[in-house]
Design an enzyme around this catalytic site. Structure first.
Site, PDB file in Angstrom:
ATOM      1  N   TYR A  27      37.733  43.772  53.083  1.00 19.18           N
ATOM      2  CA  TYR A  27      38.700  42.684  53.026  1.00 19.18           C
ATOM      3  C   TYR A  27      38.372  41.630  54.083  1.00 19.18           C
ATOM      4  CZ  TYR A  27      41.392  45.863  50.144  1.00 19.18           C
ATOM      5  OH  TYR A  27      41.796  46.702  49.149  1.00 19.18           O
ATOM      6  N   ARG A  40      44.684  40.364  55.384  1.00 22.62           N
ATOM      7  CA  ARG A  40      45.823  40.838  54.581  1.00 22.62           C
ATOM      8  C   ARG A  40      46.011  39.976  53.356  1.00 22.62           C
ATOM      9  NH1 ARG A  40      50.505  42.613  58.714  1.00 22.62           N
ATOM     10  NH2 ARG A  40      50.601  44.446  57.446  1.00 22.62           N
ATOM     11  N   CYS A  57      38.440  45.656  42.030  1.00 22.82           N
ATOM     12  CA  CYS A  57      39.043  45.788  43.352  1.00 22.82           C
ATOM     13  C   CYS A  57      38.650  47.111  43.995  1.00 22.82           C
ATOM     14  CB  CYS A  57      40.564  45.714  43.264  1.00 22.82           C
ATOM     15  SG  CYS A  57      41.177  45.013  41.752  1.00 22.82           S
TER      16      CYS A  57
END
Length: 104
Positions: A27, A40, A57
């Site tokens: 991420y 986030r 994902c």
DNA sequence: TGTGTGACGATCG
DNA sequence: GCGATCGCCACAC
């Protein structure tokens, strides 16, 4: 007032879709690549993602190599299984980044 | 308008 | 080495 989320979504999806089979990314890498303020946001966008089929994902994981506990497609266990199906191996329940980390 | 929350990440204890 | 906490910022209510 712009829809920032909708603005980042295609970018995140595009980047994630570019991840080749057998590779993974984090991420933080995505966030940094897209100049996003925090990792986030990537997670939030992906969770809000309306096209999981085009967006693998499961190839996006934590900076530590661990999986998200709130994986929306069947849980972290399922995600791990998908990754192993791609040829990715786990070490102590973590991904071996030095082998499978995809450089954006 | 303000408060709470969250697919994270880094730091502290 | 591991667990807990804080900081990050957009979005939902």
């Amino acid at each position: 007032m712009k829809n920032l989320k909708k603005d980042y979504s295609p970018l995140v999806y595009r980047l994630v879709a570019k991840i080749p089979k057998g590779k993974v990314t984090t991420y933080g890498q995505i966030a940094k690549k897209l100049k996003m303020k925090s990792a986030r946001l990537v997670g939030q966008i992906l969770h809000n993602n309306s096209d999981p089929v085009k967006t693998p994902c499961h190839r996006v994981v934590f900076a530590d190599g661990k999986l998200s506990k709130s994986y929306a497609f069947g849980g972290a266990k399922k995600q791990k299984e998908k990754l192993m199906n791609e040829g990715i191996t786990f070490v102590k329940n973590k991904i071996d980044f030095k082998t499978f980390l995809y450089s954006l």
